[in-house]
Write a protein that holds these residues in place. Structure first.
Motif, PDB file in Angstrom:
ATOM      1  N   GLU A   1       0.840  -1.215   0.000  1.00 29.74           N
ATOM      2  CA  GLU A   1       0.000   0.000   0.000  1.00 29.74           C
ATOM      3  C   GLU A   1       0.866   1.253   0.000  1.00 29.74           C
ATOM      4  O   GLU A   1       0.644   2.169  -0.795  1.00 29.74           O
ATOM      5  CB  GLU A   1      -0.894   0.029   1.252  1.00 29.74           C
ATOM      6  CG  GLU A   1      -1.970  -1.025   1.274  1.00 29.74           C
ATOM      7  CD  GLU A   1      -2.849  -0.940   2.518  1.00 29.74           C
ATOM      8  OE1 GLU A   1      -3.982  -1.411   2.455  1.00 29.74           O
ATOM      9  OE2 GLU A   1      -2.374  -0.405   3.555  1.00 29.74           O
ATOM     10  N   ALA A   2       1.813   1.287   0.918  1.00 33.26           N
ATOM     11  CA  ALA A   2       2.674   2.467   1.020  1.00 33.26           C
ATOM     12  C   ALA A   2       3.527   2.610  -0.238  1.00 33.26           C
ATOM     13  O   ALA A   2       3.717   3.716  -0.744  1.00 33.26           O
ATOM     14  CB  ALA A   2       3.558   2.381   2.262  1.00 33.26           C
ATOM     15  N   ARG A   3       4.015   1.491  -0.757  1.00 30.86           N
ATOM     16  CA  ARG A   3       4.818   1.538  -1.991  1.00 30.86           C
ATOM     17  C   ARG A   3       4.033   2.163  -3.134  1.00 30.86           C
ATOM     18  O   ARG A   3       4.538   3.024  -3.847  1.00 30.86           O
ATOM     19  CB  ARG A   3       5.307   0.139  -2.367  1.00 30.86           C
ATOM     20  CG  ARG A   3       6.700  -0.172  -1.818  1.00 30.86           C
ATOM     21  CD  ARG A   3       7.396  -1.261  -2.618  1.00 30.86           C
ATOM     22  NE  ARG A   3       6.691  -2.546  -2.525  1.00 30.86           N
ATOM     23  CZ  ARG A   3       6.840  -3.393  -1.500  1.00 30.86           C
ATOM     24  NH1 ARG A   3       7.665  -3.095  -0.495  1.00 30.86           N
ATOM     25  NH2 ARG A   3       6.187  -4.540  -1.469  1.00 30.86           N
ATOM     26  N   GLU A   4       2.773   1.738  -3.282  1.00 31.29           N
ATOM     27  CA  GLU A   4       1.903   2.293  -4.327  1.00 31.29           C
ATOM     28  C   GLU A   4       1.643   3.785  -4.075  1.00 31.29           C
ATOM     29  O   GLU A   4       1.710   4.607  -4.986  1.00 31.29           O
ATOM     30  CB  GLU A   4       0.583   1.506  -4.382  1.00 31.29           C
ATOM     31  CG  GLU A   4      -0.518   2.116  -5.226  1.00 31.29           C
ATOM     32  CD  GLU A   4      -0.173   2.323  -6.699  1.00 31.29           C
ATOM     33  OE1 GLU A   4      -0.901   3.080  -7.368  1.00 31.29           O
ATOM     34  OE2 GLU A   4       0.836   1.749  -7.195  1.00 31.29           O
ATOM     35  N   ALA A   5       1.367   4.134  -2.822  1.00 33.26           N
ATOM     36  CA  ALA A   5       1.075   5.534  -2.474  1.00 33.26           C
ATOM     37  C   ALA A   5       2.268   6.433  -2.768  1.00 33.26           C
ATOM     38  O   ALA A   5       2.120   7.502  -3.367  1.00 33.26           O
ATOM     39  CB  ALA A   5       0.678   5.636  -1.003  1.00 33.26           C
ATOM     40  N   PHE A   6       3.464   6.009  -2.327  1.00 34.62           N
ATOM     41  CA  PHE A   6       4.665   6.823  -2.515  1.00 34.62           C
ATOM     42  C   PHE A   6       5.078   6.897  -3.987  1.00 34.62           C
ATOM     43  O   PHE A   6       5.491   7.951  -4.464  1.00 34.62           O
ATOM     44  CB  PHE A   6       5.813   6.313  -1.636  1.00 34.62           C
ATOM     45  CG  PHE A   6       5.668   6.691  -0.182  1.00 34.62           C
ATOM     46  CD1 PHE A   6       5.800   8.009   0.219  1.00 34.62           C
ATOM     47  CD2 PHE A   6       5.375   5.735   0.779  1.00 34.62           C
ATOM     48  CE1 PHE A   6       5.665   8.369   1.556  1.00 34.62           C
ATOM     49  CE2 PHE A   6       5.224   6.081   2.113  1.00 34.62           C
ATOM     50  CZ  PHE A   6       5.363   7.403   2.506  1.00 34.62           C
ATOM     51  N   SER A   7       4.952   5.781  -4.700  1.00 32.22           N
ATOM     52  CA  SER A   7       5.253   5.778  -6.143  1.00 32.22           C
ATOM     53  C   SER A   7       4.342   6.768  -6.860  1.00 32.22           C
ATOM     54  O   SER A   7       4.797   7.564  -7.687  1.00 32.22           O
ATOM     55  CB  SER A   7       5.053   4.393  -6.755  1.00 32.22           C
ATOM     56  OG  SER A   7       5.868   3.449  -6.109  1.00 32.22           O
ATOM     57  N   ALA A   8       3.056   6.718  -6.539  1.00 28.26           N
ATOM     58  CA  ALA A   8       2.077   7.621  -7.155  1.00 28.26           C
ATOM     59  C   ALA A   8       2.408   9.074  -6.824  1.00 28.26           C
ATOM     60  O   ALA A   8       2.327   9.961  -7.686  1.00 28.26           O
ATOM     61  CB  ALA A   8       0.669   7.278  -6.675  1.00 28.26           C
ATOM     62  N   PHE A   9       2.815   9.316  -5.564  1.00 25.49           N
ATOM     63  CA  PHE A   9       3.170  10.666  -5.127  1.00 25.49           C
ATOM     64  C   PHE A   9       4.344  11.188  -5.955  1.00 25.49           C
ATOM     65  O   PHE A   9       4.316  12.301  -6.477  1.00 25.49           O
ATOM     66  CB  PHE A   9       3.526  10.655  -3.627  1.00 25.49           C
ATOM     67  CG  PHE A   9       3.933  12.005  -3.092  1.00 25.49           C
ATOM     68  CD1 PHE A   9       2.980  12.899  -2.624  1.00 25.49           C
ATOM     69  CD2 PHE A   9       5.275  12.374  -3.051  1.00 25.49           C
ATOM     70  CE1 PHE A   9       3.360  14.146  -2.132  1.00 25.49           C
ATOM     71  CE2 PHE A   9       5.656  13.613  -2.558  1.00 25.49           C
ATOM     72  CZ  PHE A   9       4.693  14.509  -2.099  1.00 25.49           C
ATOM     73  N   ILE A  10       5.375  10.367  -6.098  1.00 24.96           N
ATOM     74  CA  ILE A  10       6.586  10.771  -6.814  1.00 24.96           C
ATOM     75  C   ILE A  10       6.315  10.894  -8.322  1.00 24.96           C
ATOM     76  O   ILE A  10       6.834  11.787  -8.984  1.00 24.96           O
ATOM     77  CB  ILE A  10       7.750   9.800  -6.506  1.00 24.96           C
ATOM     78  CG1 ILE A  10       8.230  10.021  -5.059  1.00 24.96           C
ATOM     79  CG2 ILE A  10       8.914   9.989  -7.475  1.00 24.96           C
ATOM     80  CD1 ILE A  10       9.049   8.894  -4.486  1.00 24.96           C
ATOM     81  N   GLU A  11       5.456  10.005  -8.832  1.00 26.99           N
ATOM     82  CA  GLU A  11       5.131  10.038 -10.265  1.00 26.99           C
ATOM     83  C   GLU A  11       3.965  10.969 -10.576  1.00 26.99           C
ATOM     84  O   GLU A  11       3.520  11.062 -11.724  1.00 26.99           O
ATOM     85  CB  GLU A  11       4.797   8.601 -10.744  1.00 26.99           C
ATOM     86  CG  GLU A  11       5.995   7.656 -10.725  1.00 26.99           C
ATOM     87  CD  GLU A  11       5.588   6.186 -10.741  1.00 26.99           C
ATOM     88  OE1 GLU A  11       4.443   5.887 -11.176  1.00 26.99           O
ATOM     89  OE2 GLU A  11       6.411   5.344 -10.314  1.00 26.99           O
ATOM     90  N   LYS A  12       3.481  11.667  -9.528  1.00 32.51           N
ATOM     91  CA  LYS A  12       2.382  12.633  -9.679  1.00 32.51           C
ATOM     92  C   LYS A  12       1.165  12.026 -10.392  1.00 32.51           C
ATOM     93  O   LYS A  12       0.630  12.594 -11.338  1.00 32.51           O
ATOM     94  CB  LYS A  12       2.869  13.888 -10.426  1.00 32.51           C
ATOM     95  CG  LYS A  12       3.906  14.692  -9.663  1.00 32.51           C
ATOM     96  CD  LYS A  12       4.267  15.963 -10.410  1.00 32.51           C
ATOM     97  CE  LYS A  12       5.043  16.959  -9.549  1.00 32.51           C
ATOM     98  NZ  LYS A  12       6.187  16.413  -8.813  1.00 32.51           N
ATOM     99  N   ARG A  13       0.756  10.842  -9.931  1.00 29.63           N
ATOM    100  CA  ARG A  13      -0.455  10.208 -10.482  1.00 29.63           C
ATOM    101  C   ARG A  13      -1.358   9.781  -9.322  1.00 29.63           C
ATOM    102  O   ARG A  13      -0.959   9.830  -8.167  1.00 29.63           O
ATOM    103  CB  ARG A  13      -0.070   8.983 -11.336  1.00 29.63           C
ATOM    104  CG  ARG A  13       0.657   7.894 -10.559  1.00 29.63           C
ATOM    105  CD  ARG A  13       0.911   6.650 -11.400  1.00 29.63           C
ATOM    106  NE  ARG A  13       1.747   5.698 -10.670  1.00 29.63           N
ATOM    107  CZ  ARG A  13       1.298   4.832  -9.745  1.00 29.63           C
ATOM    108  NH1 ARG A  13       0.023   4.797  -9.422  1.00 29.63           N
ATOM    109  NH2 ARG A  13       2.142   4.006  -9.141  1.00 29.63           N
ATOM    110  N   LYS A  14      -2.575   9.384  -9.667  1.00 30.49           N
ATOM    111  CA  LYS A  14      -3.530   8.930  -8.648  1.00 30.49           C
ATOM    112  C   LYS A  14      -3.186   7.486  -8.270  1.00 30.49           C
ATOM    113  O   LYS A  14      -3.018   6.645  -9.150  1.00 30.49           O
ATOM    114  CB  LYS A  14      -4.938   8.995  -9.230  1.00 30.49           C
ATOM    115  CG  LYS A  14      -6.052   8.843  -8.199  1.00 30.49           C
ATOM    116  CD  LYS A  14      -7.400   9.021  -8.882  1.00 30.49           C
ATOM    117  CE  LYS A  14      -8.610   8.654  -8.065  1.00 30.49           C
ATOM    118  NZ  LYS A  14      -8.503   8.452  -6.635  1.00 30.49           N
TER     119      LYS A  14
END
Length: 257
Positions: free
Chosen positions: A237-250
């Motif tokens: 969950e956190a991996r997906e959240a942080f990846s999305a944050f860094i990649e500026k996606r939902k």
């Protein structure tokens, strides 16, 4: 240096600690947590410090953890600087005033629950986005926030993780007052001066008595949160959240149960 992004000034018994990293919205690094922990620990034993005042810059108190620094240096145990800071914060014996102008995200909001007095501007914006990042609350906020704001309001803030206003924070019992930004610091300094002139021992004992009934629960909650927080950091969950944050996606959590 350690103090680079935490500015310290002691004047008339008032120790002012300021987040001083405006270029990154005062995002807090490991070094900044270390500096704050040291400053708060030292304040306890320094008789020249009568009261501690925590401030940011106009427009931003702090945007919370520096995500990149956090991913590079994740807290691995309760001796990590972030937990050392939280321990120092919850064990500060002198009165603590926070002045919130603008943004207060994550730990920028949870640390306020340990302050004795909190003043903010009408423009101040608060957020507890832990769940949205696949994480859990910290700073004993899962215990302190329901105590201050009531269960339903705390659940709303922590489960939805949405931005809330100074008016909402005041209604939730998290603030002592709202002042225009051109009066905020002056007002807080005035209150700090009043406290600095009072009998130091009586103040310390009164704060101790106010905190005493909850101290063991605060420590217990902080430990429990810390264990889950560190565990969640390496979760899908956190991996997906942080990846999305860094990649500026939902982020998409639909496949993760």
């Amino acid at each position: 240096s350690l103090m680079q992004h935490i500015h310290q000034a002691l004047e008339n018994g008032i120790l002012r600690l300021s987040f001083n990293r405006p270029e990154r919205k005062n995002a807090i690094t490991t070094a900044m947590y270390e500096a704050l922990a040291q400053a708060l620990d030292q304040a306890n034993s320094d008789p020249a410090v009568r009261v501690v005042l925590l401030t940011g810059q106009p427009g931003v108190f702090t945007s919370g953890n520096d995500i990149q620094d956090f991913l590079n240096n994740p807290p691995s145990d309760t001796q990590s600087p972030v937990f050392r800071f939280l321990h120092a914060l919850s064990h500060l014996e002198k009165p603590l005033i926070a002045v919130v102008d603008g943004l207060a995200v994550g730990v920028g909001t949870t640390l306020l629950l340990h302050c004795d007095l909190v003043y903010a501007t009408p423009e101040a914006r608060f957020q507890l986005p832990f769940v949205n990042l696949g994480l859990v609350p910290e700073a004993a906020s899962s215990f302190l926030l329901p105590k201050v704001a009531g269960y339903q309001r705390a659940a709303e803030m922590l489960l939805l993780g949405e931005v809330f206003t100074a008016e909402q924070a005041l209604a939730a019992g998290m603030l002592n007052g709202i002042l225009p930004s051109n009066q905020l610091l002056e007002h807080a300094l005035g209150v700090a001066h009043k406290l600095a002139e009072k009998p130091a021992q009586a103040l310390r004992l009164t704060k101790q008595l106010l905190k005493q009934p909850y101290l063991s629960q605060i420590q217990q909650t902080m430990r429990a949160e810390g264990v889950q927080f560190i565990r969640q950091l390496s979760s899908p969950e956190a991996r997906e959240a942080f990846s999305a944050f860094i990649e500026k996606r939902k982020p998409d959590f639909s496949k993760l149960g």
